[in-house]
Design an enzyme around this catalytic site. Structure first.
Site, PDB file in Angstrom:
ATOM      1  N   ASP A 197       5.987  -7.738  -2.331  1.00  0.00           N
ATOM      2  CA  ASP A 197       6.060  -8.753  -3.394  1.00  0.00           C
ATOM      3  C   ASP A 197       7.065  -9.835  -2.997  1.00  0.00           C
ATOM      4  O   ASP A 197       7.231 -10.838  -3.713  1.00  0.00           O
ATOM      5  CB  ASP A 197       6.348  -8.138  -4.765  1.00  0.00           C
ATOM      6  CG  ASP A 197       7.693  -7.449  -4.840  1.00  0.00           C
ATOM      7  OD1 ASP A 197       8.374  -7.336  -3.800  1.00  0.00           O
ATOM      8  OD2 ASP A 197       8.075  -7.023  -5.948  1.00  0.00           O
ATOM      9  N   SER A 198       7.704  -9.675  -1.831  1.00  0.00           N
ATOM     10  CA  SER A 198       8.517 -10.757  -1.246  1.00  0.00           C
ATOM     11  C   SER A 198       7.662 -12.005  -1.060  1.00  0.00           C
ATOM     12  O   SER A 198       8.194 -13.098  -0.866  1.00  0.00           O
ATOM     13  CB  SER A 198       9.113 -10.328   0.095  1.00  0.00           C
ATOM     14  OG  SER A 198       8.127  -9.763   0.926  1.00  0.00           O
ATOM     15  N   LYS A 204       3.406   0.813  -2.821  1.00  0.00           N
ATOM     16  CA  LYS A 204       4.859   1.048  -2.847  1.00  0.00           C
ATOM     17  C   LYS A 204       5.386   0.632  -4.213  1.00  0.00           C
ATOM     18  O   LYS A 204       4.930  -0.381  -4.756  1.00  0.00           O
ATOM     19  CB  LYS A 204       5.553   0.240  -1.757  1.00  0.00           C
ATOM     20  CG  LYS A 204       7.085   0.293  -1.846  1.00  0.00           C
ATOM     21  CD  LYS A 204       7.751  -0.286  -0.631  1.00  0.00           C
ATOM     22  CE  LYS A 204       7.947  -1.773  -0.649  1.00  0.00           C
ATOM     23  NZ  LYS A 204       8.727  -2.291  -1.810  1.00  0.00           N
ATOM     24  N   GLU A 231       9.214   0.487  -6.636  1.00  0.00           N
ATOM     25  CA  GLU A 231      10.673   0.564  -6.592  1.00  0.00           C
ATOM     26  C   GLU A 231      11.205   1.530  -7.643  1.00  0.00           C
ATOM     27  O   GLU A 231      10.648   1.612  -8.744  1.00  0.00           O
ATOM     28  CB  GLU A 231      11.269  -0.833  -6.854  1.00  0.00           C
ATOM     29  CG  GLU A 231      10.891  -1.863  -5.805  1.00  0.00           C
ATOM     30  CD  GLU A 231      11.487  -3.244  -6.086  1.00  0.00           C
ATOM     31  OE1 GLU A 231      12.276  -3.390  -7.054  1.00  0.00           O
ATOM     32  OE2 GLU A 231      11.163  -4.175  -5.326  1.00  0.00           O
ATOM     33  N   GLU A 247      16.720  -0.039   1.170  1.00  0.00           N
ATOM     34  CA  GLU A 247      17.086  -1.450   1.355  1.00  0.00           C
ATOM     35  C   GLU A 247      18.567  -1.666   1.046  1.00  0.00           C
ATOM     36  O   GLU A 247      19.055  -1.264  -0.025  1.00  0.00           O
ATOM     37  CB  GLU A 247      16.219  -2.345   0.449  1.00  0.00           C
ATOM     38  CG  GLU A 247      16.569  -3.820   0.590  1.00  0.00           C
ATOM     39  CD  GLU A 247      15.510  -4.763   0.013  1.00  0.00           C
ATOM     40  OE1 GLU A 247      14.415  -4.302  -0.392  1.00  0.00           O
ATOM     41  OE2 GLU A 247      15.798  -5.970  -0.009  1.00  0.00           O
ATOM     42  N   ASP A 287       2.522  -3.651  -2.338  1.00  0.00           N
ATOM     43  CA  ASP A 287       3.614  -3.513  -3.311  1.00  0.00           C
ATOM     44  C   ASP A 287       3.069  -3.590  -4.729  1.00  0.00           C
ATOM     45  O   ASP A 287       2.209  -4.416  -5.026  1.00  0.00           O
ATOM     46  CB  ASP A 287       4.599  -4.675  -3.121  1.00  0.00           C
ATOM     47  CG  ASP A 287       6.000  -4.206  -2.822  1.00  0.00           C
ATOM     48  OD1 ASP A 287       6.285  -3.009  -3.018  1.00  0.00           O
ATOM     49  OD2 ASP A 287       6.805  -5.044  -2.378  1.00  0.00           O
TER      50      ASP A 287
HETATM   51  O1  KIV Z   1       8.661  -7.003  -0.838  1.00  0.00           O
HETATM   52  C1  KIV Z   1       9.047  -6.682   0.293  1.00  0.00           C
HETATM   53  O2  KIV Z   1       8.830  -7.383   1.297  1.00  0.00           O
HETATM   54  C2  KIV Z   1       9.779  -5.436   0.423  1.00  0.00           C
HETATM   55  C3  KIV Z   1      10.491  -5.195   1.717  1.00  0.00           C
HETATM   56  C4  KIV Z   1      11.682  -6.046   1.810  1.00  0.00           C
HETATM   57  C5  KIV Z   1      10.778  -3.766   1.923  1.00  0.00           C
HETATM   58  O3  KIV Z   1       9.827  -4.686  -0.494  1.00  0.00           O
END
Ligand code: KIV
Length: 276
Positions: free
Chosen positions: A45-46, A114, A116, A183, A84
């Site tokens: 989600d970056s 993934k 969090e 992280e 994500d």
């Molecule tokens: O969103 C993302 O790119 C991430 C990584 C920094 C692990 O969660």
């Protein structure tokens, strides 16, 4: 070449092989990473920050993630693609969590998701795994909690925080995740966590003793200049290469040097004559 799957993560740890992971958000980048032999691609989600230009990841939606994950999976033959789960897509109820994660798998072709968090998301993780959706965990600095954490800060520096992260890693393992991103945690804490669990840890700003590493592709290629965290290593300066190429392109247009004969299409003289 054998596909790298969610089960390859645990096998790699058992065999002492380090796991390589980068983010990608589009077809052509994902294809390059896959062809380079990278083990795993995270559609993080970056993308909210490095692709969509938001200041945080909180604005990213499930539809954004699906759109970009579809593009990535079209470009990948071997790597394991993890999508994500964005902010609020797994916080409301188990039912919504399964529906949202299910879309990542069914519509976007991701191999896993993934999410969090630690103990507070264990019920969601267990439900996803029951629904046959493999899950990667994410502990330490969890950017979706930036407003609770008071900024993007290293996590686990004091005893109580470090204890919680270590306990959460064990809880996530028990819940059935196949791997955990760590992280921005001190390297020695990441080492202790990695030694305390059987599933692999994937570090970002967590030192060399994690079982694998992940970076945001725009950071490691030198394409994102808004903010560069301490843990980023720039492997090249693609941003500079792009700027140089673009100003040369502009110059050549202005000077009539582009396009050249080789870039143009022909028409027969007799056809052309008829047009006058
Ligand atoms: O969103 C993302 O790119 C991430 C990584 C920094 C692990 O969660």
């Amino acid at each position: 070449m054998n596909k790298f799957t969610t089960t390859s993560f645990i096998k790699s740890k058992k065999e002492g092989k380090k796991i390589s992971m980068l983010t990608a958000y589009d077809y052509s980048t994902a294809k390059l990473l896959d062809e380079a032999g990278l083990d795993s691609i995270l559609v993080g989600d970056s993308l909210g920050m490095v692709i969509l230009g938001y200041e945080k990841t909180l604005q990213v939606t499930v539809d954004d993630m699906i759109h970009h994950t579809k593009a990535v999976t079209r470009g990948v033959k071997r790597a394991c693609v993890i999508a994500d789960m964005p902010f609020l897509s797994y916080h409301i109820s188990v039912e919504e969590t399964i529906r949202n994660a299910g879309r990542m798998i069914q519509e976007a072709n991701a191999h896993a998701v993934k999410l969090e968090g630690g103990r507070e998301v264990v019920d969601k993780i267990e439900a996803l795994i029951k629904a046959q959706i493999p899950v990667m965990g994410h502990l330490g600095l969890t950017p979706q909690s930036v407003n609770m954490m008071g900024g993007f800060k290293v996590q686990g520096k004091d005893e109580s925080q470090a204890k919680i992260i270590l306990e959460d890693a064990k809880l996530l393992q028990e819940a059935g995740v196949f791997s955990i991103v760590l992280e921005c945690v001190p390297a020695k804490l990441a080492k202790l966590i990695s030694e305390s669990i059987d599933i692999p840890t994937i570090g970002i700003g967590a030192g060399k003793d994690c079982d694998g590493q992940v970076l945001v592709i725009q950071d490691m290629l030198g394409m994102y200049s808004d903010f560069t965290p301490k843990f980023v290593k720039k492997y090249c300066e693609v941003g500079l290469v792009i700027k140089e190429a673009v100003s040369k392109y502009k110059e050549e247009i202005q000077e009539g040097l582009f396009p050249e004969e080789v870039h143009t299409f022909k028409i027969k003289e007799e056809v052309l004559e008829k047009l006058y």
